[in-house]
Scaffold this motif. Structure first.
Motif, PDB file in Angstrom:
ATOM      1  N   GLU A 841       0.835  -1.200   0.000  1.00  0.00           N
ATOM      2  CA  GLU A 841       0.000   0.000   0.000  1.00  0.00           C
ATOM      3  C   GLU A 841       0.873   1.254   0.000  1.00  0.00           C
ATOM      4  O   GLU A 841       0.625   2.200  -0.751  1.00  0.00           O
ATOM      5  CB  GLU A 841      -0.920   0.008   1.222  1.00  0.00           C
ATOM      6  CG  GLU A 841      -1.858   1.207   1.256  1.00  0.00           C
ATOM      7  CD  GLU A 841      -2.749   1.232   2.476  1.00  0.00           C
ATOM      8  OE1 GLU A 841      -3.628   2.089   2.533  1.00  0.00           O
ATOM      9  OE2 GLU A 841      -2.550   0.384   3.372  1.00  0.00           O
ATOM     10  N   THR A 842       1.897   1.254   0.834  1.00  0.00           N
ATOM     11  CA  THR A 842       2.776   2.414   0.913  1.00  0.00           C
ATOM     12  C   THR A 842       3.516   2.640  -0.401  1.00  0.00           C
ATOM     13  O   THR A 842       3.558   3.758  -0.930  1.00  0.00           O
ATOM     14  CB  THR A 842       3.793   2.234   2.045  1.00  0.00           C
ATOM     15  OG1 THR A 842       3.096   2.156   3.280  1.00  0.00           O
ATOM     16  CG2 THR A 842       4.775   3.390   2.099  1.00  0.00           C
ATOM     17  N   LEU A 843       4.125   1.583  -0.947  1.00  0.00           N
ATOM     18  CA  LEU A 843       4.903   1.723  -2.170  1.00  0.00           C
ATOM     19  C   LEU A 843       4.026   2.112  -3.356  1.00  0.00           C
ATOM     20  O   LEU A 843       4.457   2.857  -4.239  1.00  0.00           O
ATOM     21  CB  LEU A 843       5.656   0.423  -2.471  1.00  0.00           C
ATOM     22  CG  LEU A 843       6.833   0.128  -1.543  1.00  0.00           C
ATOM     23  CD1 LEU A 843       7.338  -1.302  -1.738  1.00  0.00           C
ATOM     24  CD2 LEU A 843       7.962   1.127  -1.768  1.00  0.00           C
ATOM     25  N   SER A 844       2.804   1.627  -3.371  1.00  0.00           N
ATOM     26  CA  SER A 844       1.884   2.014  -4.447  1.00  0.00           C
ATOM     27  C   SER A 844       1.592   3.507  -4.370  1.00  0.00           C
ATOM     28  O   SER A 844       1.604   4.219  -5.383  1.00  0.00           O
ATOM     29  CB  SER A 844       0.576   1.222  -4.346  1.00  0.00           C
ATOM     30  OG  SER A 844       0.799  -0.154  -4.520  1.00  0.00           O
ATOM     31  N   GLY A 845       1.355   3.979  -3.162  1.00  0.00           N
ATOM     32  CA  GLY A 845       1.089   5.398  -2.999  1.00  0.00           C
ATOM     33  C   GLY A 845       2.300   6.244  -3.319  1.00  0.00           C
ATOM     34  O   GLY A 845       2.205   7.281  -3.980  1.00  0.00           O
ATOM     35  N   THR A 846       3.445   5.800  -2.850  1.00  0.00           N
ATOM     36  CA  THR A 846       4.687   6.508  -3.138  1.00  0.00           C
ATOM     37  C   THR A 846       4.904   6.629  -4.638  1.00  0.00           C
ATOM     38  O   THR A 846       5.301   7.674  -5.150  1.00  0.00           O
ATOM     39  CB  THR A 846       5.868   5.748  -2.515  1.00  0.00           C
ATOM     40  OG1 THR A 846       5.712   5.737  -1.109  1.00  0.00           O
ATOM     41  CG2 THR A 846       7.195   6.379  -2.875  1.00  0.00           C
ATOM     42  N   TYR A 847       4.634   5.549  -5.336  1.00  0.00           N
ATOM     43  CA  TYR A 847       4.815   5.520  -6.789  1.00  0.00           C
ATOM     44  C   TYR A 847       3.890   6.528  -7.461  1.00  0.00           C
ATOM     45  O   TYR A 847       4.314   7.308  -8.318  1.00  0.00           O
ATOM     46  CB  TYR A 847       4.527   4.104  -7.272  1.00  0.00           C
ATOM     47  CG  TYR A 847       4.717   3.885  -8.753  1.00  0.00           C
ATOM     48  CD1 TYR A 847       5.999   3.830  -9.302  1.00  0.00           C
ATOM     49  CD2 TYR A 847       3.627   3.690  -9.600  1.00  0.00           C
ATOM     50  CE1 TYR A 847       6.182   3.598 -10.646  1.00  0.00           C
ATOM     51  CE2 TYR A 847       3.801   3.456 -10.945  1.00  0.00           C
ATOM     52  CZ  TYR A 847       5.079   3.418 -11.470  1.00  0.00           C
ATOM     53  OH  TYR A 847       5.263   3.185 -12.816  1.00  0.00           O
ATOM     54  N   LEU A 848       2.633   6.552  -7.058  1.00  0.00           N
ATOM     55  CA  LEU A 848       1.663   7.450  -7.672  1.00  0.00           C
ATOM     56  C   LEU A 848       2.052   8.903  -7.452  1.00  0.00           C
ATOM     57  O   LEU A 848       2.082   9.710  -8.370  1.00  0.00           O
ATOM     58  CB  LEU A 848       0.265   7.180  -7.116  1.00  0.00           C
ATOM     59  CG  LEU A 848      -0.819   8.163  -7.550  1.00  0.00           C
ATOM     60  CD1 LEU A 848      -1.071   8.071  -9.042  1.00  0.00           C
ATOM     61  CD2 LEU A 848      -2.111   7.894  -6.798  1.00  0.00           C
ATOM     62  N   VAL A 849       2.365   9.268  -6.218  1.00  0.00           N
ATOM     63  CA  VAL A 849       2.669  10.668  -5.933  1.00  0.00           C
ATOM     64  C   VAL A 849       3.979  11.084  -6.588  1.00  0.00           C
ATOM     65  O   VAL A 849       4.129  12.223  -7.016  1.00  0.00           O
ATOM     66  CB  VAL A 849       2.719  10.922  -4.427  1.00  0.00           C
ATOM     67  CG1 VAL A 849       2.997  12.374  -4.132  1.00  0.00           C
ATOM     68  CG2 VAL A 849       1.405  10.522  -3.821  1.00  0.00           C
ATOM     69  N   GLY A 850       4.907  10.149  -6.664  1.00  0.00           N
ATOM     70  CA  GLY A 850       6.171  10.462  -7.315  1.00  0.00           C
ATOM     71  C   GLY A 850       6.030  10.771  -8.787  1.00  0.00           C
ATOM     72  O   GLY A 850       6.932  11.330  -9.402  1.00  0.00           O
ATOM     73  N   LEU A 851       4.889  10.412  -9.372  1.00  0.00           N
ATOM     74  CA  LEU A 851       4.660  10.666 -10.793  1.00  0.00           C
ATOM     75  C   LEU A 851       3.747  11.870 -11.008  1.00  0.00           C
ATOM     76  O   LEU A 851       2.986  11.922 -11.967  1.00  0.00           O
ATOM     77  CB  LEU A 851       4.053   9.419 -11.444  1.00  0.00           C
ATOM     78  CG  LEU A 851       4.945   8.176 -11.410  1.00  0.00           C
ATOM     79  CD1 LEU A 851       4.229   6.975 -12.018  1.00  0.00           C
ATOM     80  CD2 LEU A 851       6.273   8.419 -12.126  1.00  0.00           C
ATOM     81  N   SER A 852       3.822  12.840 -10.113  1.00  0.00           N
ATOM     82  CA  SER A 852       2.944  14.003 -10.208  1.00  0.00           C
ATOM     83  C   SER A 852       3.569  15.146 -11.001  1.00  0.00           C
ATOM     84  O   SER A 852       2.954  16.195 -11.162  1.00  0.00           O
ATOM     85  CB  SER A 852       2.568  14.495  -8.807  1.00  0.00           C
ATOM     86  OG  SER A 852       3.716  14.862  -8.086  1.00  0.00           O
ATOM     87  N   THR A 853       4.801  14.982 -11.497  1.00  0.00           N
ATOM     88  CA  THR A 853       5.424  16.016 -12.330  1.00  0.00           C
ATOM     89  C   THR A 853       5.849  15.402 -13.661  1.00  0.00           C
ATOM     90  O   THR A 853       6.122  14.199 -13.763  1.00  0.00           O
ATOM     91  CB  THR A 853       6.659  16.624 -11.650  1.00  0.00           C
ATOM     92  OG1 THR A 853       7.706  15.640 -11.586  1.00  0.00           O
ATOM     93  CG2 THR A 853       6.340  17.099 -10.238  1.00  0.00           C
ATOM     94  N   THR A 854       5.929  16.243 -14.673  1.00  0.00           N
ATOM     95  CA  THR A 854       6.277  15.757 -16.013  1.00  0.00           C
ATOM     96  C   THR A 854       7.694  15.203 -16.056  1.00  0.00           C
ATOM     97  O   THR A 854       7.959  14.197 -16.722  1.00  0.00           O
ATOM     98  CB  THR A 854       6.142  16.891 -17.037  1.00  0.00           C
ATOM     99  OG1 THR A 854       6.986  17.989 -16.656  1.00  0.00           O
ATOM    100  CG2 THR A 854       4.704  17.384 -17.109  1.00  0.00           C
ATOM    101  N   GLY A 855       8.614  15.861 -15.347  1.00  0.00           N
ATOM    102  CA  GLY A 855       9.997  15.383 -15.348  1.00  0.00           C
ATOM    103  C   GLY A 855      10.142  14.019 -14.721  1.00  0.00           C
ATOM    104  O   GLY A 855      10.910  13.175 -15.198  1.00  0.00           O
ATOM    105  N   ARG A 856       9.403  13.776 -13.627  1.00  0.00           N
ATOM    106  CA  ARG A 856       9.483  12.469 -12.967  1.00  0.00           C
ATOM    107  C   ARG A 856       8.903  11.367 -13.849  1.00  0.00           C
ATOM    108  O   ARG A 856       9.422  10.252 -13.893  1.00  0.00           O
ATOM    109  CB  ARG A 856       8.760  12.522 -11.631  1.00  0.00           C
ATOM    110  CG  ARG A 856       9.475  13.332 -10.561  1.00  0.00           C
ATOM    111  CD  ARG A 856      10.803  12.708 -10.147  1.00  0.00           C
ATOM    112  NE  ARG A 856      10.623  11.437  -9.498  1.00  0.00           N
ATOM    113  CZ  ARG A 856      10.472  11.255  -8.195  1.00  0.00           C
ATOM    114  NH1 ARG A 856      10.495  12.304  -7.396  1.00  0.00           N
ATOM    115  NH2 ARG A 856      10.327  10.058  -7.675  1.00  0.00           N
ATOM    116  N   VAL A 857       7.824  11.657 -14.563  1.00  0.00           N
ATOM    117  CA  VAL A 857       7.228  10.656 -15.448  1.00  0.00           C
ATOM    118  C   VAL A 857       8.189  10.332 -16.586  1.00  0.00           C
ATOM    119  O   VAL A 857       8.413   9.158 -16.924  1.00  0.00           O
ATOM    120  CB  VAL A 857       5.874  11.128 -15.989  1.00  0.00           C
ATOM    121  CG1 VAL A 857       5.333  10.148 -17.035  1.00  0.00           C
ATOM    122  CG2 VAL A 857       4.860  11.271 -14.845  1.00  0.00           C
TER     123      VAL A 857
END
Length: 921
Positions: A841-857
Motif C-alpha cells: 500500500e505504501t509503495l503504491s502510494g509513493t509511486y503514484l505521488v512520485g509521478l505528479s510532475t512531467t519530469g518524474r514521469v
C-alpha cells in the motif's frame, strides 16, 4: 524572444484567478485571491489558509509553515527550533506510536512523502499524499499544533540523531565556511548562528527549553496552512474549521525579533584551515530584506553573474580553468541577509587571484552595466524557470513556503512580474548600492595537506531536514487502494498508457505521454555512449566525451548555444552513465523545433576545442581530488572494488588511475570515441507534458535528418567477485562522522523474477523512515541520523545489496553492532503478511505521488526502458507489486541474502587512532 513571450502569456492565462466557493463553513473568511492562490482566514484564531485547487490531479500537498526559525533563537537556545522540529514527530495523546496512529506511521501507511525543514525564518511540515487523505492530514496537523508530547525519553533518543546530523554537516569544511561567513557578517542579528545550532547549545537542550519554545511560537496566528493539488475544496475547508477552529490564540503576543544589525563600517574576513585538497573563496555582501523592491534586480543579478555557462563568473573562472564550480547564493530572508559569490578552486588556482577576479567582474558590471540582450535572456530564463518550478503540488507549496517565511506570500505572484518590469539601469544601481567593500565579508577555505569533495555548487547552504532528503526526499508520493476494472480484472493505480504515443523516427524510438499541464514539456533522451564503452585503459573516455557535448559545435561556440537556450527559456543537460549518454531538460511546447535542432547539433557536431578541453580537465581533476576527502565516496568505492572485478561496469576505478587517465586523454581520443559510438542507432527520446505528437515527430525528424551511425549497447561481463566476509577501514583526517557500508553480491538483475520480492523485503528492512533499521538504530537507540539499505548496480548486470549509514566515531562500534543485529533478525525471522500488505500500500502510494510532475514521469519511463521494459510498464509495475506475497518475499530474502558474507567498510576519523588506509584511494 517574441515566441517565448507568447508562450509564457499562454501559461499565465492558465493560472487565471479562480473563485471561492459560494458558501463557506462557519468561521472561514475569504481574504483575497491572487493567481490561483485563494487566501482565507479562520476568524476564531487568525490562522491563515492558502488553497490552490488543481483539477484532475489525484494528489495534494498539505504544508504547515510556522513563522519561527533560527532567527528567533538566542544564545543558549540555538538549535532549539530544529530539535523541536524533530520532536513534532513524537506524537500526542490522541495520535502516538503506542497506538500506531502517530503522524509518521499514518503518512507512511498511506504512501505519503512527509518531512519537515527548519531554516532562518521558518519551520515547515509537509506531506504529499492521495487527495482523499487531505482532511485526515489536516486533523493530524491541527492536533500536534498544541497537543505535542515532549518527553525526556524521546528527547534522549533524538539527541543522538541530531548530534550525528550536526557531525555529518561538520564533515564539510564548506559548510563550516558558510557558518563562519554568516557569523562574521552579523555581529548582533541572530542570522549569525547556524540553523542547526552551536554544538554546546545542542548538548544543553532540555525539555523545559523545548516546551517553552513550543508554547511561545506554535499557535494559529503564527502559522500558515497551505494546500495545493487535487482536493475537495468544501470538505477541506470544513476540516480546517472543525479541527483548527477551537484552538485558541497564544496567551501572550508572539515575540518579535527587534534586533537590527548595526551598519558595517569596513570589510571583514574569515579563514578556515582544515584537511582537504582544493580551496574555496566566498564573498558575501549584505543586502536588503526579502520584501524589498530591490529583490527584482537582485534576482536578475544572480542569473547574470552566477548562471551556468552564460554567467559572468562561469566565463571568468570556470571557462578559464580556475574554478571547478562557481555559484551565487542569495536567500531572500525576512531581515537583511547575505548575497554570496563563491568559487571552488582548481588545483592550479590561488585564492588571491580568484577573489580578485570575482571582485573585478562585479566592478565591471557596475561600471559598464548589462546589455539589452543579456537582460532579456536573464528575464526569459527566470520566467520560464518560474513555471517549470511549479510543475507539481509540492513544488508550488515549497515556493509559497519561502515567500511566507520572508513575510509576504504574495511575492509568489508579484515578484515574477516585478522581475519582468525591471530595467537594466536598476541592476547597476542595485549592484552599486550593495556590492561595496564596507558591506563585504570574505571567507577562504585553505586546505591543509593531509588526505590522499564533490562540492556541488552550494553544498553547505539550505535548510536542515527531519529526515535525510537524500533518502526521504521532498518529491511527493501517494497511496490509493488497488482498483478493479469493469471486467473484474485488476486495474492499475496509474493510467499513462491511455495518453501514450510511440513512433519510430528513422532509427530513433520516440515516446510521448500527455499530462494536464499547459505548454510545458519535459524530456529525457539517451544513446549508447556510457562508461561501459570506455576501454579498460581509458576509463574516463566516455564521460569526458559527454562533458564536451555542450562546450561548442562546429557551427556555434558554447556561449552562443547557451544564449540560444536562454532566449527560449529552455534548459538542457548532458551526462554519461554506466550504459548511456543522457540528455534531459524542459522546453515550452511551441519551441520543439528550435530545441531539437540545438540538441541534434550538440550530439552530431561537437567541436572538441583543445583549449576548452584543458579547462574541463582542470575542473574534473579538482573534483577527483575533492573525492579523496569524501568519506561516503571512499567507502562506496572500496566496497565496489571488493564486490566486482576490474573491468566490470560496477567496479569503481581507483582515483589515482582516474587522475592519470584524465591527464593523458587528448581531444583526438574524444573525437575518435564520438565517431565510433555516437549516432541515432539505439537512440531513445521520451517526452512528457503538453504534447503535440505530430509536431514532435517532425521536429525530431528534421533535427536528426541525415545522421547515421551509432552502436548497439555492448554485451557486458556479468561476473561478480566470489567474496567472503571482511572488514576494511579507511582513515581520513579531520572528519566528525564515519561513513559505513555493508554489502554483498546478490546476483539479481532488475528483470529477474526474484527482484521485486527482494526489493519489497529490503524496503521493510531499510527503505523507509519506519523500516526496521531506522526504527531500531535511529529511533530506538539514537545512534545515527540516517541509515538505509538498497539494491544497486542492477540495471544492465546483476547487482549488489548495500547498507549505508553514518555514525559518530565514538558510536561506530555500537552502531555497527546494532545494524548487524537487525540484519540477522531480518534474515532469520523474515517478514509477516501484514508487513508485506502494508508495504505494498505504501509503495503504491509513493509511486503514484512520485509521478505528479512531467519530469518524474519522463525519467521513470526512460528508466524502465533502459532496464528492458516497454514504456507501458509504467502502468503495469503497480500491478506486479500488488501481486507479491509474504512467502515470495521471505523466499527471496533467504535466497539472495547471507549475513555471513557481508563486507564491511568504514571511512573517516576513528577514536582508536587507526590511521592505516587499507585501500589506497
Amino acid at each position: 524572444m517574441m515566441q517565448l513571450r507568447k508562450s509564457l502569456s499562454l501559461i499565465a492565462l492558465a493560472i487565471a484567478t479562480s473563485t471561492a466557493p459560494a458558501a463557506l463553513p462557519e468561521g472561514i473568511e475569504p481574504v483575497e485571491t491572487l493567481g490561483k492562490v485563494e487566501a482565507y482566514r479562520l476568524a476564531s484564531n487568525d490562522l491563515e489558509v492558502l488553497l490552490m485547487p488543481i483539477d484532475g490531479l489525484p494528489v495534494a500537498t498539505v504544508m504547515v509553515t510556522y513563522e519561527v526559525g533560527s532567527r528567533n533563537e538566542v544564545t543558549g537556545t540555538t538549535g532549539a527550533t530544529h530539535i523541536l522540529e524533530h520532536m513534532m514527530f513524537k506524537g500526542t495523546e490522541r495520535f502516538n506510536s503506542a497506538e500506531g496512529n502517530d503522524y509518521s506511521s499514518t503518512m507512511e501507511r498511506i504512501g505519503a512523502i512527509a518531512n519537515a525543514t527548519t531554516w532562518f525564518d521558518r519551520t515547515n511540515y509537509y506531506a504529499t499524499l492521495p487527495s482523499q487523505y487531505v482532511p485526515m492530514t489536516i486533523e493530524l496537523e491541527a492536533d500536534r499544533m498544541r497537543n505535542l508530547l515532549i518527553k525526556e525519553a524521546d528527547l534522549a533518543s533524538e539527541m543522538t540523531v541530531v548530534r550525528n546530523e550536526y557531525e555529518r554537516g561538520e564533515n564539510s569544511p564548506v559548510r563550516t565556511l558558510i557558518n563562519e561567513l554568516f557569523g562574521a557578517a552579523f555581529l548582533a542579528h541572530p542570522y549569525n548562528h547556524p540553523t542547526i545550532g552551536w554544538e554546546s547549545d545542542i548538548e544543553n537542550t532540555s525539555i523545559e527549553k523545548l516546551r517553552a519554545f513550543y508554547d511561545t511560537y506554535y499557535w494559529p496566528e503564527n502559522s500558515v496552512l497551505t494546500i495545493i493539488g487535487g482536493f475537495d475544496k468544501t470538505a477541506t475547508l470544513e476540516a480546517i474549521a472543525a479541527h483548527y477552529g477551537d484552538i485558541p490564540n497564544a496567551p501572550q503576543a508572539i515575540p518579535e525579533v527587534t534586533t537590527v544589525e548595526p551598519e558595517q563600517t569596513g570589510p571583514r574576513r574569515v579563514m578556515i584551515r582544515r584537511a582537504g585538497q582544493t580551496g574555496v573563496v566566498m564573498i558575501g555582501f549584505k543586502v536588503a530584506e526579502g520584501r524589498h523592491e530591490d529583490w527584482a534586480a537582485l534576482t536578475l543579478l544572480q542569473q547574470i553573474l552566477g548562471a551556468d555557462k552564460t554567467g559572468r563568473l562561469y566565463r571568468a573562472l570556470e571557462d578559464r580553468g580556475l574554478a571547478n564550480a562557481t555559484f551565487t547564493f542569495a536567500p531572500q530572508l525576512r531581515d537583511p541577509s547575505l548575497f554570496i559569490f563563491g568559487a571552488y578552486l582548481t588545483p592550479d588556482a590561488n585564492h588571491e587571484n580568484v577573489e580578485a577576479i570575482i571582485l573585478e567582474e562585479i566592478e565591471k558590471l557596475i561600471a559598464d552595466g548589462v546589455s539589452a540582450d543579456e537582460l532579456a535572456r536573464a528575464k526569459s530564463v527566470i520566467q520560464a524557470s518560474t513555471f517549470y518550478g511549479r510543475d507539481g503540488p509540492y513544488q508550488i507549496a515549497d515556493q509559497l513556503n519561502e515567500a511566507i517565511a520572508m513575510g509576504d506570500w504574495s511575492a509568489y505572484v508579484h515578484l515574477p512580474n516585478a522581475i519582468q518590469d525591471t530595467p537594466a539601469s536598476a541592476l547597476t544601481e542595485v549592484a552599486a548600492k550593495y556590492f561595496v567593500d564596507n558591506r563585504s565579508t570574505t571567507g577562504w577555505f585553505v586546505p591543509e595537506s593531509s588526505n590522499r569533495v564533490s562540492p556541488g555548487a552550494n553544498a553547505a547552504a539550505g535548510p536542515v531536514y527531519f529526515r535525510d532528503p537524500a533518502v526521504f526526499g521532498p518529491e511527493p508520493k501517494t497511496a490509493p487502494e488497488g482498483r478493479v476494472g469493469p471486467s473484474g480484472t485488476p486495474e492499475s493505480i496509474v493510467d499513462f498508457s491511455a495518453n501514450l504515443q510511440r513512433a519510430q523516427v528513422g532509427p530513433i524510438d520516440l515516446v510521448a505521454i500527455g499530462m494536464p499541464i499547459d505548454n510545458v514539456v519535459s524530456f529525457v533522451g539517451s544513446l549508447p555512449g556510457g562508461d561501459s564503452l570506455s576501454p579498460e585503459d581509458a576509463p574516463m573516455l566516455a564521460s569526458l566525451t559527454a562533458s564536451m557535448l555542450d562546450k561548442g559545435t562546429t557551427s556555434a561556440d558554447r556561449f552562443q548555444i547557451a544564449e540560444q537556450l536562454e532566449a527560449l527559456g529552455a534548459n538542457l543537460g548532458f551526462s554519461a552513465g554506466k550504459q548511456s549518454v543522457r540528455f534531459s531538460g524542459q522546453f515550452l511546447r511551441p519551441d520543439a523545433d528550435a530545441v531539437m535542432a540545438i540538441i541534434a547539433d550538440q550530439l552530431r557536431n561537437p567541436s572538441f576545442d583543445p583549449a576548452v578541453f584543458e579547462t574541463i580537465k582542470s575542473r574534473q581533476k579538482a573534483g577527483l581530488l575533492q573525492a579523496i576527502d569524501n568519506p561516503d565516496y571512499r567507502a562506496s568505492a572500496l566496497l565496489s572494488r571488493q564486490l566486482y572485478p576490474a573491468g566490470h561496469v560496477n567496479h569503481s576505478t581507483d582515483l589515482e588511475t582516474l587522475i592519470d587517465d584524465l591527464e593523458a586523454t587528448r581531444v583526438e581520443d574524444l573525437a575518435a570515441f564520438h565517431a565510433a559510438h555516437y549516432g541515432p542507432e539505439s537512440m531513445r527520446l521520451v517526452f512528457v507534458g503538453d504534447i503535440d505528437f505530430e509536431a514532435l515527430k517532425a521536429a525530431v525528424a528534421d533535427a536528426f535528418d541525415g545522421w547515421e551511425g551509432g552502436s548497439d549497447y555492448p554485451e557486458l561481463t556479468t561476473r561478480q567477485t566470489d567474496h567472503a566476509a571482511e572488514a576494511e577501514r579507511i582513515f581520513i583526517d579531520d572528519k566528525t562522522s564515519v561513513s559505513v557500508r555493508l554489502g554483498l553480491n546478490t546476483g539479481l538483475q532488475r528483470t529477474d523474477p526474484g527482484y521485486l520480492p527482494f526489493m519489497l523485503g529490503n524496503y521493510l528492512l531499510g527503505g523507509s523512515f519506519h523500516s526496521r533499521l531506522m526504527s531500531e538504530v535511529r529511533k530506538e537507540r539514537g545512534l545515527t541520523y540516517s541509515i538505509r539499505s538498497g539494491h544497486e548496480g542492477d540495471i544492465i548486470t546483476p547487482g549488489n545489496w548495500m547498507v549505508s549509514a553514518s555514525f559518530s566515531p565514538g558510536q561506530l562500534k555500537a552502531g555497527i553492532e546494532a545494524t548487524r543485529g537487525v540484519l540477522n533478525d531480518w534474515f532469520e525471522s523474515g517478514v509477516s503478511p501484514e508487513e508485506v500488505s502494508a508495504a505494498i500500500e505504501t509503495l503504491s502510494g509513493t509511486y503514484l505521488v512520485g509521478l505528479s510532475t512531467t519530469g518524474r514521469v519522463a525519467g521513470q519511463v526512460d528508466s524502465f526502458m533502459e532496464r528492458g521494459f516497454p514504456p507501458e510498464y509504467i502502468d503495469r509495475y503497480p500491478l506486479e507489486l500488488e501481486a507479491l506475497t509474504a512467502d515470495a518475499v521471505n523466499q527471496a530474502i533467504r535466497t539472495y541474502f547471507n549475513p555471513e558474507k557481508m563486507i564491511e567498510v568504514a571511512a573517516g576519523t576513528f577514536v582508536d587512532g587507526t590511521d592505516e588506509d587499507a585501500s589506497g584511494i
